[in-house]
Scaffold this motif. Structure first.
Motif, PDB file in Angstrom:
ATOM      1  N   LYS A 175       0.785  -1.317   0.016  1.00 16.54           N
ATOM      2  CA  LYS A 175       0.131  -0.033  -0.039  1.00 16.54           C
ATOM      3  C   LYS A 175       0.856   1.259   0.098  1.00 16.54           C
ATOM      4  N   ASP A 176       2.011   1.267  -0.981  1.00 14.20           N
ATOM      5  CA  ASP A 176       2.749   2.417  -0.767  1.00 14.20           C
ATOM      6  C   ASP A 176       2.211   3.556  -1.987  1.00 14.20           C
ATOM      7  N   LYS A 177       1.518   4.603  -1.354  1.00 14.97           N
ATOM      8  CA  LYS A 177       1.135   5.337  -2.187  1.00 14.97           C
ATOM      9  C   LYS A 177       2.111   5.990  -3.108  1.00 14.97           C
ATOM     10  N   ALA A 178       3.302   6.616  -2.717  1.00 12.22           N
ATOM     11  CA  ALA A 178       4.405   7.123  -3.355  1.00 12.22           C
ATOM     12  C   ALA A 178       4.623   6.396  -4.602  1.00 12.22           C
ATOM     13  N   SER A 179       4.884   5.009  -4.656  1.00 13.67           N
ATOM     14  CA  SER A 179       5.423   4.135  -5.703  1.00 13.67           C
ATOM     15  C   SER A 179       4.246   3.668  -6.451  1.00 13.67           C
ATOM     16  N   GLY A 180       3.061   3.650  -5.905  1.00  7.10           N
ATOM     17  CA  GLY A 180       1.751   3.095  -6.665  1.00  7.10           C
ATOM     18  C   GLY A 180       1.964   1.497  -6.441  1.00  7.10           C
ATOM     19  N   ILE A 181       2.717   1.136  -5.628  1.00  3.70           N
ATOM     20  CA  ILE A 181       2.651  -0.554  -5.415  1.00  3.70           C
ATOM     21  C   ILE A 181       1.790  -0.818  -4.283  1.00  3.70           C
ATOM     22  N   TYR A 182       0.787  -1.558  -4.593  1.00  3.57           N
ATOM     23  CA  TYR A 182      -0.519  -1.970  -3.652  1.00  3.57           C
ATOM     24  C   TYR A 182       0.073  -3.273  -2.838  1.00  3.57           C
ATOM     25  N   ALA A 183       0.538  -4.148  -3.694  1.00  2.00           N
ATOM     26  CA  ALA A 183       0.775  -5.529  -2.970  1.00  2.00           C
ATOM     27  C   ALA A 183       2.286  -5.816  -3.658  1.00  2.00           C
ATOM     28  N   ASN A 185       3.481  -8.664  -5.224  1.00  2.00           N
ATOM     29  CA  ASN A 185       2.794  -9.757  -5.661  1.00  2.00           C
ATOM     30  C   ASN A 185       3.538 -11.366  -5.879  1.00  2.00           C
TER      31      ASN A 185
ATOM     32  N   TRP B  24      -6.925   4.962  -4.847  1.00  2.00           N
ATOM     33  CA  TRP B  24      -6.075   4.567  -3.529  1.00  2.00           C
ATOM     34  C   TRP B  24      -4.709   5.479  -3.238  1.00  2.00           C
ATOM     35  N   ARG B  25      -4.055   5.947  -4.225  1.00  2.00           N
ATOM     36  CA  ARG B  25      -2.845   6.555  -3.996  1.00  2.00           C
ATOM     37  C   ARG B  25      -3.237   8.139  -3.910  1.00  2.00           C
ATOM     38  N   LYS B  69      -0.586  -6.079  -7.858  1.00  2.00           N
ATOM     39  CA  LYS B  69       0.819  -5.265  -7.601  1.00  2.00           C
ATOM     40  C   LYS B  69       0.227  -3.733  -7.667  1.00  2.00           C
TER      41      LYS B  69
END
Lengths: 449, 449
Positions: A175-183, A185, B24-25, B69
């Motif tokens: 859930k890193d908003k900065a990089s846009g990586i949610y999971a 994977n 979400w971002r 991801k």
């Protein structure tokens, strides 16, 4: 209290008006309670105030046009009702019955993961295979499949569900908003299950729930059922008419568990008990008799015939139970049918007498007495290797549930046998059960996010 | 307001953080809201305070290891969440998406009847057939079945569900304690359905729910979808990029409805609209651009490829959309694929530009402007035969939903286009729809209890 330093566990088997088949006719019952959420909410909250481990809803996938005449109408579908109860309670566990014979594992894994998220880790699944033709006939079949085939499907169903619940590792979400990586994977897995009954690619479409998966509960006591329970169950509901039978069942199942390399303490055995409390034993018996007087033999007979898959309507009510098919030839409910036959044989009951013995709890043991007598009996079962706790089934909810919660629970607490406060927030905490590991997590890898 | 004396209808298409794939971002979003019931409860209550007709949850039966991801994780299963929301709201309708391709009618009829009971008559079912291979692969199939076969199954599925909902007449319950008669079983029917896809005996195991059955909603706009909607739907969600397309769709579907002998006013057509509200049009456009900047083209491409069943990853992002299969050869989502192709052709979009056009609402129209501009556009669609109301899809929930409810809804109310109070308690009341009759009730018989 003997050698144990353990506490017993109490599950409320919630039946809106009570487990007795005539409970709805009792003067105290409000028959509209069946669909009245505010009433059901009060029952759940009352059980939570008494610090019960969990509440549980049974399920059946049919009703009969004949039987509804006398009251065999179902309430709300269990997961629907428990989803609503989840948001008006905070601690008590929520156990729903779902059949593996008439569902698909992806849907069910998802619904339980959703309930576990919604409740903050309080979901449990009572796994059944269903056992009547009338249910099969609502799902494209003429007859219920053979006993061993239902269990074969059930095993694969649970294996698929376990894979789906494990398809998200606990630390998969970034859930890193900065990089846009949610999971991450690499921590989300495709089970790619291909089996005899199911082909399921996965992953599940929601993340790992607070308990990892619901508590797995099982209730069949046949040979197939015990094997299944030994392999998967974390709690077992069972019907036992005598303490001797209960001890034998307990020893048998715990041995099967050990034989499979599991830890016997990690599976809690909870016989069903229908308590009827009175100021005196005589008053309790009088309460039971009052309910029995409200039964319709024709209704009781329909219920029993459906349960055992054998039409009893042609036999005289005041005669003995006819010869039933051998247990291993029964496609439907093997262990319950055997219990019923044993009960009738042991006590030499006529069909009419048998119907009354089953009216209150369908084969579960009724204890009618004072609160102290009920507590004594539960304690004796608990300390002598017959039970880890109990599945409490009040014959009458109005009044009867309160009697148990207000009188027997405090007595068990005074004896140091039952908690006075919740010590955890999740269902597994209440039952002193470990959290499951994840079959896809690399065991040597340390989580890094 | 022209000739009509009618009010428009507003459905909130609830997506926990917003419909934009990068919602979400956004700095305003709390990404934990996806599983936070108290947050979702506030959204539902806010929509109810604004007097919206209903809220609606979409559904998909898969996710992809690649896509998670970037955030393609699902929330709670719709009926689970709506069951919980039912007991913390009082008026707003609750519409859940359920697929006819991956479920059994007995289970689904029962769950919707349960939700309708639980909510006091506020359940709605958005009927979908599902359209992706990745979903089929979670249900024992390699590929999604052909379009017309899915609709064939859907029709029979709905027919069975209708029979089950009608299997209890409204006045079947007697509940007479004195005689012990619970139901008049001549008013409880066994459908005994035997068809190509399903054999279901019935009756349903719970009594007729407050609305008789859930509101039936449909969202496919293909030829098969429109035929299905004309036959069964009471409300239709649709994606239309221009008012001209919306008018043509509206006229076409209303004509099909009339042709089948149904009353066109008894089917409400609700195009999806993604509103973005600003103090000025420029500010609204800036808000949209800010969300667009947060997208990952790789993610957008995965989502689009999955939606249209065609792998676009090998094509240059700055080139035009390649030739897609002819609509009638598409097994999956026919009408949405056609809308996307038409949009790219009409506006001569590169793949990269197309991805941004789809990022906010997957093909639904975005209106970015002041509250007054948005209200103007909705009014124009409503009064000119393009819509009976709207399916409101805020691109961003945090802030964006409030903007619509706090600014556009009051503007519509001031114009006399939208209710200021609920006038009924059931979902059908809000949509001005009649209550269904019962196919098993003898039409000349007067109810007697």
């Amino acid at each position: 209290m003997g050698k144990q330093n353990r506490s017993l566990h109490l599950n409320l088997f919630l039946a809106s008006l009570g487990h007795h088949e005539a409970a709805w006719r009792h003067p105290a019952s409000d028959v509209n309670g069946i669909y009245d959420f505010r009433y059901l909410e009060r029952l759940a909250q009352k059980a939570e105030q008494a610090k019960l481990d969990s509440l549980f809803l049974a399920d059946r996938y049919s009703t009969s046009q004949k039987a509804v005449k006398y009251g065999a109408v179902g309430g709300l579908e269990p997961l629907t009702l428990l989803s609503a109860l989840a948001v008006v309670t905070k601690h008590i566990g929520l156990i729903a019955t779902v059949s593996t014979s008439f569902n698909e594992p992806y849907n069910i894994a998802r619904r339980f993961a959703s309930l576990d998220h919604l409740s903050g880790g309080r979901a449990g699944w009572n796994i059944i295979t269903s056992g009547t033709d009338s249910e099969a006939q609502n799902f494209n079949l003429d007859q219920i499949p053979a006993h061993h085939l239902r269990y074969e499907r059930a095993k694969e169903f649970v294996e698929v569900a376990l894979k789906l619940w494990d398809s998200w590792e606990e630390d998969a979400l970034i859930k890193d908003k900065a990089s846009g990586i949610y999971a991450n994977n690499s921590k989300v897995h495709e089970p790619n299950h291909r089996g005899k009954h199911f082909s399921v690619r996965g992953p599940l479409n929601l993340s790992r729930s607070p308990q990892g998966r619901p508590l797995l509960v099982q209730a069949g006591s046949s040979a197939d059922g015990k094997d299944f329970a030994a392999e998967y169950a974390e709690a077992i509901f069972t019907a036992q008419q005598t303490i001797e039978d209960a001890r034998a069942f307990y020893a048998d199942v715990k041995a099967r568990i050990a034989q499979l390399g599991r830890i016997p303490e990690h599976v809690k055995i909870l016989p069903g008990i229908c308590p009827i409390i009175g100021e005196s034993e005589a008053e309790a018996k009088e309460k039971e008799a009052q309910l029995h007087e409200l039964t319709h033999p024709a209704y009781s007979l329909l219920q029993l015939s459906n349960r055992i898959g054998f039409d009893l309507s042609v036999y005289p009510l005041d005669g003995r139970l006819p010869e039933l098919p051998a247990t291993e030839q029964i496609a439907g409910h093997q262990s319950r049918t055997q219990l019923i036959r044993d009960l009738a044989d042991r006590e030499k009951l006529t069909i009419r007498e048998l119907l009354l013995r089953l009216a209150g709890g369908r084969g579960h043991l009724t204890i009618a007495g004072t609160a102290k007598q009920v507590a004594d009996e539960l304690e004796q079962w608990f300390v002598s290797g017959a039970a880890d706790g109990f599945n409490i089934m009040p014959q009458l909810t109005y009044g009867g549930l309160d009697d148990f919660l207000d009188q027997v629970v405090p007595e068990l607490q005074r004896r140091g046998l039952f908690r006075t406060e919740y010590t955890g927030t999740k269902l597994r905490d209440h039952y002193d059960l470990p959290y499951p590991s994840n079959q896809y997590a690399a065991s040597l890898e340390h989580p890094s996010t």
